[in-house]
Design an enzyme around this catalytic site. Structure first.
Site, mmCIF file in Angstrom:
data_model
loop_
_atom_site.group_PDB
_atom_site.id
_atom_site.type_symbol
_atom_site.label_atom_id
_atom_site.label_comp_id
_atom_site.label_asym_id
_atom_site.label_seq_id
_atom_site.Cartn_x
_atom_site.Cartn_y
_atom_site.Cartn_z
ATOM 1 N N GLY A 14 58.314 32.183 -9.254
ATOM 2 C CA GLY A 14 58.082 32.122 -7.813
ATOM 3 C C GLY A 14 59.413 31.915 -7.095
ATOM 4 O O GLY A 14 60.475 32.301 -7.595
ATOM 5 N N LYS A 121 57.463 16.767 -8.416
ATOM 6 C CA LYS A 121 57.577 15.911 -7.248
ATOM 7 C C LYS A 121 56.596 14.748 -7.233
ATOM 8 O O LYS A 121 56.965 13.635 -6.905
ATOM 9 C CB LYS A 121 57.406 16.756 -5.981
ATOM 10 C CG LYS A 121 58.604 17.691 -5.764
ATOM 11 C CD LYS A 121 58.630 18.301 -4.390
ATOM 12 C CE LYS A 121 57.640 19.411 -4.288
ATOM 13 N NZ LYS A 121 57.836 20.214 -3.059
ATOM 14 N N THR A 188 55.225 25.750 -3.123
ATOM 15 C CA THR A 188 55.912 24.617 -2.501
ATOM 16 C C THR A 188 55.224 24.220 -1.195
ATOM 17 O O THR A 188 54.990 23.036 -0.928
ATOM 18 C CB THR A 188 57.387 24.997 -2.229
ATOM 19 O OG1 THR A 188 57.977 25.381 -3.469
ATOM 20 C CG2 THR A 188 58.165 23.845 -1.628
ATOM 21 N N GLU A 191 52.019 22.476 -1.845
ATOM 22 C CA GLU A 191 52.282 21.094 -2.274
ATOM 23 C C GLU A 191 52.510 20.193 -1.083
ATOM 24 O O GLU A 191 52.079 19.041 -1.062
ATOM 25 C CB GLU A 191 53.550 21.071 -3.132
ATOM 26 C CG GLU A 191 53.256 21.185 -4.585
ATOM 27 C CD GLU A 191 54.021 20.134 -5.339
ATOM 28 O OE1 GLU A 191 53.636 18.941 -5.276
ATOM 29 O OE2 GLU A 191 55.008 20.515 -5.979
ATOM 30 N N HIS A 195 50.002 16.858 1.006
ATOM 31 C CA HIS A 195 50.378 15.501 1.414
ATOM 32 C C HIS A 195 49.899 15.153 2.825
ATOM 33 O O HIS A 195 50.050 14.024 3.272
ATOM 34 C CB HIS A 195 51.913 15.346 1.408
ATOM 35 C CG HIS A 195 52.500 15.279 0.040
ATOM 36 N ND1 HIS A 195 53.114 16.363 -0.547
ATOM 37 C CD2 HIS A 195 52.577 14.275 -0.856
ATOM 38 C CE1 HIS A 195 53.551 16.014 -1.749
ATOM 39 N NE2 HIS A 195 53.244 14.763 -1.962
#
Lengths: 329, 329
Positions: A14, A121, A188, A191, A195
């Site tokens: 990716g 992460k 990304t 992800e 949050h």
């Protein structure tokens, strides 16, 4: 290793995987010999063509490269190459938390020695990684986890900064990322969405590209995140920089409509000196450095360190806060 | 070492030595068992009294402590304690360049294993230290050199910062130090004077306190220094951060009349990213942190790392750019 060529495999093709391909292509000490994605892999002893990989369209598998092959179990194909690879950079999607730990377990089950770094992460994922220590030791493997920008570059800077203090009160990491083409960093972005209030890892992962677009349209292309579940906390606690996870705070602003950073990425460590003075050291990244530069650079520097560790028979799993990344020429 | 007490000896009882005594007194993991100066030494298995040492007047030898003894060869007395010491912090004056290397050679000649860190500054001195590698390996000793603030804390931060770049163009370290009582740091001040135009190491060393006072009166108590001969250059070249010593610049401003820093101590690393962008990362120390906090903290953190290396049979001499300092609880 001294002076010799490091043969690298990248798991994942990716945005981060492709950036790693490009950076490795500029390194004298490293040669990209293998890469895989969810539907194929490619291997070439003398090195894969950087140009050919970077020219692949987003939706085309590396299995379609001239020396590639479509495969239902591409990671299994990489595992079979054991003796032909010196280091593996794990650039797979971080979601779900179990994914990278499970892939690592497959490598362990092969009973071959391997060397890895990742840019993981989430705290939950890194916590699972540390459970693999015994298996990695048994196979004489080395894994350094959390080697991107945060955790990674900024977390290591926090360990250095902590040296001036008797007690560390707070580590605050606030990042700014600007990307003009979010589609190149689909995993990304998801992800980061995970949050946000009202979202979970599972919910973010299941969002269609259209749903992501819609969310970004509502926020003007910006995602602002606070108190992110980032493994900087356990990685700093592990080495004693903080005595509690609660003293580490990670947040940031992602702009998906401009490559200019919305805020300067800064690590601020606040502590008390032996003279009783409260003070803060700051590590500030230059705005012109991209997320890719700040993630892949450290990940490869730690990969060289991980190989160094293996050569000295120091096996197992380590965090990016435990060793200095090396400079890859 | 894990969980056990590190028995530390300090060579030198000047400003830095005394600050180290105070900081070690605050650490659960370290116990100060020995200290020496030019005319005496003290040793106590269960730990020397921090208070008693800090109460000594400037001109009184540690040989006059309740468990001390005057000695013409105080360093020789410490060398004899080999098996009773886990780590040595070398806080001797940095001048002349040969001094600390010669002292280290005496330890090597004793054929006993030792672990050391220092806060050496000059390139010439650190270059001499690296010549001791063979002897240190032979005696199964570990020495990490250049472990103060610069080189040390800031130089290690430069290694971290370098990770984002394909090529590092420049490392610029500019420090600010404020001390209200220069007499407590006589050797440090003379070292700085030695960097000024028209002065040499030898000339600075021979200056009487009165002559130093007179110089400081002329400059309003400030010493401004450029292009200092600091070992940050060879320590960064050694690990490949720069390809030439000329790319590392160290300078600073010392105010001897105020404990407030005249400028914020900053390490700026400028490089080119893989995308061809020029950018700078900065590491900025909080103004409230003293020179002592920024020098002794890292030196003790690296001492714990040096013991870690010895436990893993990784002997020899290393620079502060090669390993992460550890956190000493």
């Amino acid at each position: 290793m001294a002076g010799s060529m490091i043969r690298v495999a990248i798991l994942g093709a990716g945005g981060l995987g492709k950036a790693a391909v490009r950076i490795i292509g500029m390194k004298k000490e490293m040669r990209l010999v293998a890469i895989c994605d969810s539907s194929g892999f490619a291997y070439k002893k003398d090195g894969l063509s950087t140009k050919e990989i970077l020219n692949l369209k987003y939706h085309v598998s590396v299995g379609d490269l001239s020396c590639g092959r479509r495969a239902s179990d591409a990671i299994g194909e990489i595992i079979n190459l054991s003796s032909k690879i010196d280091g593996v950079f794990v650039a797979l999607p971080n979601l779900p938390n179990r994914f990278i730990p499970d892939v690592t377990r497959r490598f362990i089950d092969s009973n071959c020695p391997y060397v890895f770094t990742d840019a993981l992460k989430r705290t939950g994922a890194v916590r699972l990684m540390f459970k693999l220590d015994k298996g990695l030791k048994k196979t004489k493997s080395v894994y350094i986890t959390g080697c991107g920008a945060t955790p990674g570059l900024l977390t290591a800077a926090a360990v250095i900064a902590a040296q001036s203090f008797i007690k560390v009160e707070d580590v605050n990491i606030r990042w700014g990322v600007g990307i003009s083409n979010w589609e190149a960093y689909k995993a990304t972005i998801r992800e980061d969405i995970a949050h946000m209030p009202g979202y979970t890892v599972e919910k973010a992962r299941r969002m269609s590209d259209g749903e992501v677009e819609k969310l970004l349209a509502r926020t003007g292309g910006r995602l602002e995140l606070h108190e992110m579940e980032h493994a900087d906390d356990i990685l700093l606690k592990r080495v004693g920089v903080v005595d509690s996870n609660n003293k580490v705070h990670v947040g940031g602003v992602m702009d998906t409509r401009s490559s200019k950073k919305p805020v300067s990425t800064t690590m601020t460590l606040t502590g008390i000196t032996f003279e009783g003075k409260r003070s803060s050291h700051k590590f500030i990244l230059g705005d012109e450095t991209s997320m890719a530069a700040n993630v892949i650079g450290p990940a490869l520097g730690y990969l060289k360190r991980a190989i160094w560790l293996k050569e000295r028979r120091l096996y197992g799993i380590f965090g990016s806060t435990e060793f200095m990344p090396m400079v890859v020429k």
